[in-house]
Scaffold this active site. Structure first.
Site, PDB file in Angstrom:
ATOM      1  N   LYS A  15      -2.417   3.402   0.537  1.00 41.77           N
ATOM      2  CA  LYS A  15      -1.379   3.882   1.453  1.00 41.77           C
ATOM      3  C   LYS A  15      -1.589   5.362   1.796  1.00 41.77           C
ATOM      4  O   LYS A  15      -1.336   5.782   2.926  1.00 41.77           O
ATOM      5  CB  LYS A  15       0.000   3.633   0.845  1.00 41.77           C
TER       6      LYS A  15
ATOM      7  N   LYS B  27      -2.816  -4.110   3.828  1.00 39.82           N
ATOM      8  CA  LYS B  27      -3.330  -2.746   3.686  1.00 39.82           C
ATOM      9  C   LYS B  27      -4.851  -2.674   3.751  1.00 39.82           C
ATOM     10  O   LYS B  27      -5.411  -1.650   4.151  1.00 39.82           O
ATOM     11  CB  LYS B  27      -2.865  -2.172   2.337  1.00 39.82           C
TER      12      LYS B  27
ATOM     13  N   VAL C 237       2.696   0.502   5.025  1.00 38.66           N
ATOM     14  CA  VAL C 237       3.217   1.568   4.144  1.00 38.66           C
ATOM     15  C   VAL C 237       4.745   1.499   4.161  1.00 38.66           C
ATOM     16  O   VAL C 237       5.359   1.551   5.229  1.00 38.66           O
ATOM     17  CB  VAL C 237       2.755   2.973   4.620  1.00 38.66           C
TER      18      VAL C 237
ATOM     19  N   GLY D 124       8.917 -10.146  -7.143  1.00 37.86           N
ATOM     20  CA  GLY D 124       8.027 -10.244  -5.975  1.00 37.86           C
ATOM     21  C   GLY D 124       7.548  -8.905  -5.449  1.00 37.86           C
ATOM     22  O   GLY D 124       7.028  -8.833  -4.342  1.00 37.86           O
TER      23      GLY D 124
ATOM     24  N   ASP E  87      -3.039   0.603  -5.122  1.00 35.01           N
ATOM     25  CA  ASP E  87      -2.193   0.248  -3.970  1.00 35.01           C
ATOM     26  C   ASP E  87      -1.662   1.534  -3.305  1.00 35.01           C
ATOM     27  O   ASP E  87      -1.758   1.696  -2.084  1.00 35.01           O
ATOM     28  CB  ASP E  87      -1.036  -0.642  -4.457  1.00 35.01           C
TER      29      ASP E  87
ATOM     30  N   GLU F  76       2.808  -1.038  11.035  1.00 37.50           N
ATOM     31  CA  GLU F  76       3.942  -0.382  10.366  1.00 37.50           C
ATOM     32  C   GLU F  76       4.154  -0.923   8.943  1.00 37.50           C
ATOM     33  O   GLU F  76       4.523  -0.182   8.036  1.00 37.50           O
ATOM     34  CB  GLU F  76       5.221  -0.564  11.191  1.00 37.50           C
TER      35      GLU F  76
ATOM     36  N   GLY G  99       9.048  -6.352  -0.230  1.00 37.53           N
ATOM     37  CA  GLY G  99      10.021  -7.445  -0.086  1.00 37.53           C
ATOM     38  C   GLY G  99       9.751  -8.254   1.173  1.00 37.53           C
ATOM     39  O   GLY G  99       9.239  -7.728   2.164  1.00 37.53           O
TER      40      GLY G  99
HETATM   41  N1  HSE Z   1       2.878  -4.141  -4.547  1.00 37.16           N
HETATM   42  C1  HSE Z   1       3.378  -3.247  -3.559  1.00 37.16           C
HETATM   43  C2  HSE Z   1       4.461  -2.369  -4.202  1.00 37.16           C
HETATM   44  C3  HSE Z   1       3.936  -4.048  -2.404  1.00 37.16           C
HETATM   45  O1  HSE Z   1       4.840  -2.623  -5.342  1.00 37.16           O
HETATM   46  O2  HSE Z   1       4.887  -1.398  -3.581  1.00 37.16           O
HETATM   47  C4  HSE Z   1       4.148  -3.294  -1.138  1.00 37.16           C
HETATM   48  O3  HSE Z   1       2.946  -2.759  -0.620  1.00 37.16           O
END
Ligand code: HSE
Length: 345
Positions: free
Chosen positions: A228, A129, A156, A210, A224, A153, A325
């Site tokens: 986006k 990102k 986001v 994860g 984050d 792609e 993921g």
């Molecule tokens: N850490 C981000 C989330 C990962 O939890 O959505 C995907 O960008």
């Protein structure tokens, strides 16, 4: 036609892509005429490999899972220890997959990786990102100048086609607003807190699964999701927006009592990212909102993400799907590669 790839970074997402290419090699060739070949992998902590004729994917995945690419077997033509920039400039890859460490403040070193790739006539496909939120227009122009492609792609909602869908299937609509759940970690935490888990325990689970960034502050404080939102404004709504213009509040102040109270009122807390076009400019925010259960975003639970596009011809359209993921984001890289092969990117 063989499409040679150099992977800069080989964490969850890179291994997700390698696993898909390993498992679907034959189907991709047969059904799409797509023959990807990973020729290079560079990592910060596991070492680097370059094999101009293509690395063996099963051996590569096994070596990565053992913790070091040093365990990948020697074979003629194999080079070890090339750094990121040497790999980008000197390998025979047509496309650089930029999936190194995400820095949402400087975008580096990923921005320099993208610049080097474009200047050397290589496409970039990325799920990172940082460079897209901070330098999208500059990088897109550099790619065009060099006659190569920039696939984003995966930045986001992982492989859920949040960026491609509006340009392809909603083209001709004017989008007045885009809003959604753009962070899986926080949505997972809010879901688990509603089920009775503490904030700390839910965050720990999201990290173990994860979903969270290396530093989960970026998730829980909304940074984050804000990145986006910046990407969506610039790419999907075609209105300039910088990170500093997004007002941002995370979920760390929300208590179990807040969540239970919203539930009693027929509402649910969600971390909502939003961009609205007002007089030709973007007004954007990320903040927790208690939304009514009748809103399609209210039913989106766990690490799943969702986006509502407010269209002039269709009204609101909501897309729901994976937001994070390894395989899901690996697929985002794959679909960009497929579209480069089709001449659609
Ligand atoms: N850490 C981000 C989330 C990962 O939890 O959505 C995907 O960008």
């Amino acid at each position: 036609m063989i499409h040679k790839l150099a992977l800069i970074g080989f964490g969850t997402v890179g291994q997700g892509l390698a696993q898909i290419l390993h498992d679907k090699q034959e189907a991709l060739r047969r059904n799409l005429g797509f023959e990807p070949q990973i020729v290079a992998v560079c990592t910060r902590s596991k070492g680097s490999l370059y094999q101009p004729e293509g690395l063996d994917l099963a051996q590569l995945l096994q070596a990565a899972q053992s913790g070091s690419l040093a365990s990948y077997p020697d074979m003629p033509g194999l080079e070890r220890g090339w750094d990121n920039l040497k790999t980008i400039r000197e390998s025979n890859a047509a496309t650089v997959i930029e999936i190194s460490y995400t820095n949402l403040t400087t975008g580096q070193p990923a921005i320099d990786h993208c610049r080097a790739a474009f200047e050397n006539g290589k496409n970039v496909v990325t799920a990172n990102k940082g460079p897209v939120a901070l330098a999208y227009h500059e990088l897109l122009a550099l790619a065009a100048e060099n006659g190569v492609r920039f696939g984003i792609e995966g930045t986001v909602m992982s492989g859920t086609p949040a960026l491609r869908l509006p340009g392809v299937a909603l083209a001709g609509n004017e989008l007045s607003e885009v809003r959604g759940i753009f962070n899986g970690t926080t949505n997972y935490i809010l879901t688990k807190m509603e089920e009775g888990l503490s904030y700390a325990a839910a965050l720990q689970q999201a990290q173990e699964l994860g979903y969270a960034e290396a530093d989960p502050t970026a998730d829980v404080e909304g940074h984050d999701a804000a990145s986006k939102v910046v990407i969506l404004a610039n790419v999907v709504m075609d209105v300039p927006l910088s990170r500093a213009e997004v007002s941002c509040r995370g979920i760390s102040h929300l208590t179990s009592a807040d969540i239970q109270q919203a539930k009693a009122e027929g509402k649910r807390w969600k971390l909502i990212g939003r961009v609205k076009k007002e007089g030709g400019r973007a007004v954007a925010s990320v903040q927790p909102e208690a939304i009514p259960l009748t809103d399609p975003l209210a039913g989106v639970m766990g690490a799943t993400n969702a986006i509502t596009y407010v269209c002039d011809l269709l009204g609101p359209i909501t897309l729901i799907g994976a937001g994070a993921g390894g395989v899901q984001t690996g697929f985002a890289l794959l679909i960009d590669l497929i579209n480069i092969g089709r001449g659609n990117l």
